[in-house]
Design a protein around this motif. Sequence first.
Motif, mmCIF file in Angstrom:
data_model
loop_
_atom_site.group_PDB
_atom_site.id
_atom_site.type_symbol
_atom_site.label_atom_id
_atom_site.label_comp_id
_atom_site.label_asym_id
_atom_site.label_seq_id
_atom_site.Cartn_x
_atom_site.Cartn_y
_atom_site.Cartn_z
ATOM 1 N N LEU A 218 61.508 42.533 41.653
ATOM 2 C CA LEU A 218 61.107 43.963 40.879
ATOM 3 C C LEU A 218 61.491 44.283 39.479
ATOM 4 N N SER A 219 62.645 43.382 39.016
ATOM 5 C CA SER A 219 62.958 43.687 37.571
ATOM 6 C C SER A 219 62.287 43.474 36.736
ATOM 7 N N CYS A 220 61.413 42.561 36.682
ATOM 8 C CA CYS A 220 60.212 42.240 35.627
ATOM 9 C C CYS A 220 59.294 42.846 35.450
ATOM 10 N N LYS A 221 58.697 42.713 33.727
ATOM 11 C CA LYS A 221 57.979 43.555 33.589
ATOM 12 C C LYS A 221 56.283 43.745 34.311
ATOM 13 N N TRP A 222 56.447 42.151 34.733
ATOM 14 C CA TRP A 222 54.308 42.051 34.743
ATOM 15 C C TRP A 222 54.752 40.567 36.115
ATOM 16 N N PHE A 223 54.228 40.632 36.131
ATOM 17 C CA PHE A 223 53.321 39.458 37.697
ATOM 18 C C PHE A 223 52.400 38.557 37.635
ATOM 19 N N PHE A 224 52.538 37.377 37.809
ATOM 20 C CA PHE A 224 51.448 36.418 38.138
ATOM 21 C C PHE A 224 51.382 35.765 39.476
ATOM 22 N N LEU A 225 49.909 36.266 40.277
ATOM 23 C CA LEU A 225 50.151 35.636 41.392
ATOM 24 C C LEU A 225 48.976 34.739 42.275
ATOM 25 N N VAL A 226 48.893 33.630 42.376
ATOM 26 C CA VAL A 226 48.244 32.510 42.323
ATOM 27 C C VAL A 226 47.905 32.671 44.403
ATOM 28 N N GLY A 227 47.069 32.143 44.619
ATOM 29 C CA GLY A 227 46.953 31.473 46.121
ATOM 30 C C GLY A 227 45.666 31.436 47.038
ATOM 31 N N ASP A 228 45.391 31.154 47.896
ATOM 32 C CA ASP A 228 44.298 30.755 48.642
ATOM 33 C C ASP A 228 44.201 31.851 49.751
ATOM 34 N N MET A 229 43.286 31.891 50.713
ATOM 35 C CA MET A 229 43.377 32.317 51.898
ATOM 36 C C MET A 229 44.567 32.368 52.652
ATOM 37 N N SER A 230 45.499 31.181 52.278
ATOM 38 C CA SER A 230 46.317 31.487 53.727
ATOM 39 C C SER A 230 47.503 31.909 53.417
ATOM 40 N N ALA A 231 47.055 32.402 51.995
ATOM 41 C CA ALA A 231 48.347 33.242 51.454
ATOM 42 C C ALA A 231 48.623 34.953 50.781
ATOM 43 N N LEU A 232 46.550 34.663 51.118
ATOM 44 C CA LEU A 232 46.471 36.385 51.052
ATOM 45 C C LEU A 232 46.702 37.280 51.798
ATOM 46 N N PRO A 233 47.309 37.058 52.985
ATOM 47 C CA PRO A 233 48.243 38.348 53.711
ATOM 48 C C PRO A 233 49.179 38.669 52.743
ATOM 49 N N ALA A 234 50.108 37.574 52.137
ATOM 50 C CA ALA A 234 51.431 37.692 51.550
ATOM 51 C C ALA A 234 51.125 37.969 50.186
ATOM 52 N N ILE A 235 50.141 37.724 49.448
ATOM 53 C CA ILE A 235 49.678 38.332 48.252
ATOM 54 C C ILE A 235 48.972 39.347 48.321
ATOM 55 N N SER A 236 48.287 40.046 49.119
ATOM 56 C CA SER A 236 48.112 41.184 49.567
ATOM 57 C C SER A 236 49.315 42.118 49.810
ATOM 58 N N VAL A 237 50.108 42.346 50.566
ATOM 59 C CA VAL A 237 51.861 42.331 51.094
ATOM 60 C C VAL A 237 52.727 42.975 49.993
ATOM 61 N N ILE B 108 52.275 45.864 36.267
ATOM 62 C CA ILE B 108 51.210 45.388 35.394
ATOM 63 C C ILE B 108 51.106 43.776 35.762
ATOM 64 N N GLY B 109 50.093 43.233 35.879
ATOM 65 C CA GLY B 109 49.477 41.915 36.107
ATOM 66 C C GLY B 109 48.406 40.604 36.724
ATOM 67 N N TYR B 110 48.853 40.161 37.270
ATOM 68 C CA TYR B 110 47.032 39.257 37.746
ATOM 69 C C TYR B 110 47.344 38.350 39.372
ATOM 70 N N ALA B 111 46.388 38.744 39.692
ATOM 71 C CA ALA B 111 46.606 37.635 41.139
ATOM 72 C C ALA B 111 44.776 37.453 40.820
ATOM 73 N N VAL B 112 45.095 35.811 40.686
ATOM 74 C CA VAL B 112 44.330 34.643 41.485
ATOM 75 C C VAL B 112 44.072 34.142 42.340
ATOM 76 N N ILE B 113 42.824 34.755 43.195
ATOM 77 C CA ILE B 113 43.130 34.253 44.789
ATOM 78 C C ILE B 113 41.227 33.719 44.990
ATOM 79 N N GLU B 114 41.535 32.326 45.225
ATOM 80 C CA GLU B 114 40.808 31.658 46.040
ATOM 81 C C GLU B 114 40.487 32.147 47.864
ATOM 82 N N VAL B 115 38.898 32.298 47.930
ATOM 83 C CA VAL B 115 38.617 32.486 49.329
ATOM 84 C C VAL B 115 37.244 31.181 49.466
ATOM 85 N N LEU B 116 37.021 31.023 51.003
ATOM 86 C CA LEU B 116 36.373 30.628 51.078
ATOM 87 C C LEU B 116 33.583 30.777 50.146
ATOM 88 N N SER B 117 34.204 32.425 50.472
ATOM 89 C CA SER B 117 33.244 32.626 49.997
ATOM 90 C C SER B 117 33.229 34.327 49.272
#
Length: 250
Positions: free
Chosen positions: A112-131, A141-150
């Motif tokens: 959390l000392s970083c100024k921005w964040f870049f998260l990438v994951g698929d549906m298996s990681a969606l719960p962890a990304i959300s938390v 600030i930052g971005y998340a790129v999340i792959e889902v089935l639909s």
Amino acid sequence: MNKKKIRNLKVINKQKISLNMIRVTLGGSSLNDFTDNEIGGYVKLIFEDKNKDKSLMRPYTIRKFRSKEQEIDIDFAIHDKDIGYASLWAKNVKLGEEIQLTGPGSKSMFDLSCKWFFLVGDMSALPAISVNIEALNDDYIGYAVIEVLSEEDKQLIKKPKNFIIHWVINPEPWKKNTKLLEKVLTIKWYNFTPFVWVACEFSNMKVLRNFFKNTKNIPKENIYISSYWKSGLNQEEHKIIKKKDSKNNF
């Protein structure tokens, strides 16, 4: 807290939170030593392999924890291709059924000392990304790129006002593809080093690791990267190649 302690829990609730994701609520007095700090950590669900007369363990993120009720929520991605023990259990389990688990294990959080964040994951990681995203205040600030089935698998995630979530639709994530990387390449970077968090299928993880490590030169201390599964392999087989791969890479 004893992370190897076997806990006996019951299925308290079960709901479909998106087209291909089920949330199972587990409860019981054996969660009496859990704290709110366990959200984002993991537990290992224990299943009996009747064909091999042994137990199998599957790690899952603690999506939510309610101390007063002594309940945890666990989200399961469900699809009909190569469905595993845990997903099959979540799909068929009935209220009142019992299951054993161990944990909690540590969180895969970011610095959390970083100024921005870049998260990438698929549906298996969606719960962890959300938390992780929900733990950030509006200063981040930052971005998340999340792959889902639909399209129906997109979820509402509480996020900082200047944090952008990009959804990638891939109805066949078990097939070789570079959809996550393709979207990542379109993202405009800020002029300082982010903390990068990646979790997805093994082959995609390797491609993304190469990009962040060798193209973007992200230092080791600024990256968490892991494969949560590998197409065509069960969890035991995946663990073997994951361990071998980790010996040669950070």
